[in-house]
Design a protein around this motif. Structure first.
Motif, PDB file in Angstrom:
ATOM      1  N   THR A  46       1.737  -1.142  -4.233  1.00 54.69           N
ATOM      2  CA  THR A  46       2.068  -0.430  -2.993  1.00 54.69           C
ATOM      3  C   THR A  46       3.532  -0.580  -2.608  1.00 54.69           C
ATOM      4  N   THR A 194       3.084  -2.500   9.098  1.00 50.44           N
ATOM      5  CA  THR A 194       1.873  -3.303   9.281  1.00 50.44           C
ATOM      6  C   THR A 194       1.197  -3.629   7.958  1.00 50.44           C
ATOM      7  N   THR A 195       1.154  -2.659   7.055  1.00 46.86           N
ATOM      8  CA  THR A 195       0.441  -2.878   5.794  1.00 46.86           C
ATOM      9  C   THR A 195       1.076  -3.993   4.983  1.00 46.86           C
ATOM     10  N   SER A 196       2.392  -4.086   4.991  1.00 53.44           N
ATOM     11  CA  SER A 196       3.055  -5.159   4.236  1.00 53.44           C
ATOM     12  C   SER A 196       2.757  -6.522   4.855  1.00 53.44           C
ATOM     13  N   LEU A 198      -0.040  -7.207   6.494  1.00 52.85           N
ATOM     14  CA  LEU A 198      -1.429  -7.446   6.121  1.00 52.85           C
ATOM     15  C   LEU A 198      -1.525  -8.005   4.710  1.00 52.85           C
ATOM     16  N   ASP A 334      -4.694   1.254  -6.299  1.00 50.33           N
ATOM     17  CA  ASP A 334      -4.985   0.384  -5.169  1.00 50.33           C
ATOM     18  C   ASP A 334      -6.360  -0.270  -5.306  1.00 50.33           C
TER      19      ASP A 334
END
Length: 476
Positions: A46, A194-196, A198, A334
């Motif tokens: 990602t 936010t995803t990083s 998480l 993913d």
């Protein structure tokens, strides 16, 4: 509990430094479980090299944490759950602490069983539910080795699986090495949304696993427990109660007074000398019973932890770099299944098969360590003991239900590692606090700089989790 080495082995083995290594390598298996694979693969696919620094930092912190855990087990002859089980006086507080630790152990089991199921599906086309059941059954066989053959045999089997894991996950880099500039840029700490964050929490939860903190103290305790029937001379203990505490410590896992908890009979406020005399006297008794000095064991443990985490850290980094170099931007990567397919199409069937074999070995080895840790948590905090095989059956159910419900396996793996990340402070903060106290470790307590490093690691992990919550609930 596992058997200790027999008297003949103990007479000759202390002369061989290699004999002293092993507990950290077993605990290190927990750092290479399927949750690590899913988190590092997803991070690399990602965000490319963005989170390299998280893997490196996590491994550095893990070294300190695992050493402190092993030191507690060696010096006191008890595990972290045992020490906490006596220090938490109120039954409701002890049960609450056990509940969160048990949830962490169950989250670990979910990741490990799902990982083994996915690996069996990739290799042989076995349905996920059946693959999870097979993984659980094989792990029971490994646990029987631990209960019937002892700590050393258990270590030998798991170290063999560790070699398979390392080869399986690192082989791809020989065919497609990462970009050096990209790796260097990934060492700069930063996030991208936010995803990083998480994924960073997931990586740290998979790297600094709470159950590994609990387990390592027990592994060190069991590995260096005095042989059955050895009675130490505790005549130089300061008084009868300290002597009784030292005798209890020789049990290496009993539920009586621990070395770190011995006290003088007087109700008067203890001086520095009397605070440390109890644990120091008990530790001297342990030294005589073991035939090994505590400083020597601690030196060997530092090497043990260094080797174990050098292996684990290198393999974890290799997984992320493999994904960053070969899977970034590739559709469908993913998930573990998508990553396997992309590796097969891009690097060939051999690399993809080695990856799947490493994933299977990872699931089998780490689920055994997880069951061992869970049993120790229950025994130490609740003073309740159930057979490891029975416990394996009980904790297998949630993973099988998730697989039967059709939940995406990779998503379940990543989220399980986030749960582990939230459990870290509950294991780490007490560990740092206990190993800093003279009344627990006596002269072997942490130096001030060690305690400060532990405090900083704890603060960082807690801050990361708070940030994660804020980003998730604020929609940032």
């Amino acid at each position: 509990m596992p058997k200790t080495a027999d008297a003949t082995t103990r007479r000759h083995a202390p002369g061989r430094a290699l004999w002293l290594l092993g507990p950290a390598l077993v605990a290190g298996v927990a750092y290479l479980d399927p949750g690590n694979v899913a988190s590092n693969l997803t991070a690399g696919a990602t965000f490319g090299y963005l989170l390299v620094w998280v893997v490196v930092l996590g491994n550095v912190m893990a070294w300190l944490i695992q050493y402190l855990s092993a030191k507690l087990g060696i010096v006191t002859g008890e595990s972290l759950p045992q020490v906490l089980g006596r220090r938490i006086r109120r039954p409701w507080a002890r049960r609450a602490y056990w509940l969160q630790a048990e949830l962490v152990a169950m989250a670990t089991d979910v990741a490990e069983v799902i990982g083994g199921a996915v690996a069996l599906h990739l290799l042989f086309g076995i349905p996920l539910v059946w693959g999870g059941a097979i993984t659980g059954l094989v792990s029971m066989g490994l646990l029987l080795v631990q209960t019937r053959r002892g700590a050393r045999a258990f270590e030998t089997v798991l170290i063999g699986l560790l070699v398979i894991i390392a080869v399986g996950f690192s082989a791809g880099l020989l065919f497609a090495p990462p970009d050096a500039a990209g790796v260097a840029s990934g060492l700069v700490p930063r996030f991208e949304g936010t995803t990083s964050v998480l994924l960073a929490a997931s990586i740290l939860g998979a790297t600094i696993m709470p159950h590994a903190i609990y387990a390592h103290s027990a592994l060190a305790r069991d590995r260096f427990a005095p042989a059955a029937g050895v009675v130490a001379d505790v005549g130089d203990a300061s008084n009868a109660e300290v002597a009784a505490g030292a005798g209890t410590a020789l049990g290496a896992g009993g539920t009586g007074v621990s070395a770190g908890q011995t006290r003088t009979a007087s109700r008067a406020e203890p001086t520095d000398a009397t605070v440390t005399e109890g644990p120091d006297a008990a530790n001297r008794a342990l030294e005589r019973a073991r035939g090994l000095s505590t400083p020597r064991l601690l030196r060997a443990t530092r090497w043990d932890v260094t080797i174990a985490l050098a292996v684990a850290g290198t393999v974890n980094l290799a997984i992320l770099l493999l994904a960053a170099a070969n899977l970034a931007g590739v559709e469908g990567t993913d998930s573990l299944e998508g990553a396997y397919a992309a590796l097969r199409d891009g690097l060939g069937a051999v690399v993809a098969t080695l990856f799947a074999v490493g994933l299977l070995a990872s699931g089998l080895a780490s689920t055994s360590v997880g069951a061992y840790a869970g049993a120790e948590i229950m025994n130490g905090l609740l003073r309740a003991r159930i057979p490891l095989v029975v416990r394996r059956l009980v904790t297998l159910v949630p993973a099988l239900l998730i697989l039967a419900a059709g939940v995406d396996p990779t998503l379940a793996l990543v989220l399980s590692q986030v749960v582990l990340s939230f459990g870290i402070p509950f294991a780490l903060v007490p560990l740092v606090a206990l190993t800093a106290r003279a009344e627990v470790l006596g002269i072997h307590r942490n130096r001030r700089v060690t305690t400060m490093a532990g405090v900083l690691a704890s603060a960082f992990l807690i801050a990361l989790n708070v940030t994660l919550l804020w980003l998730v609930f604020s929609g940032g």
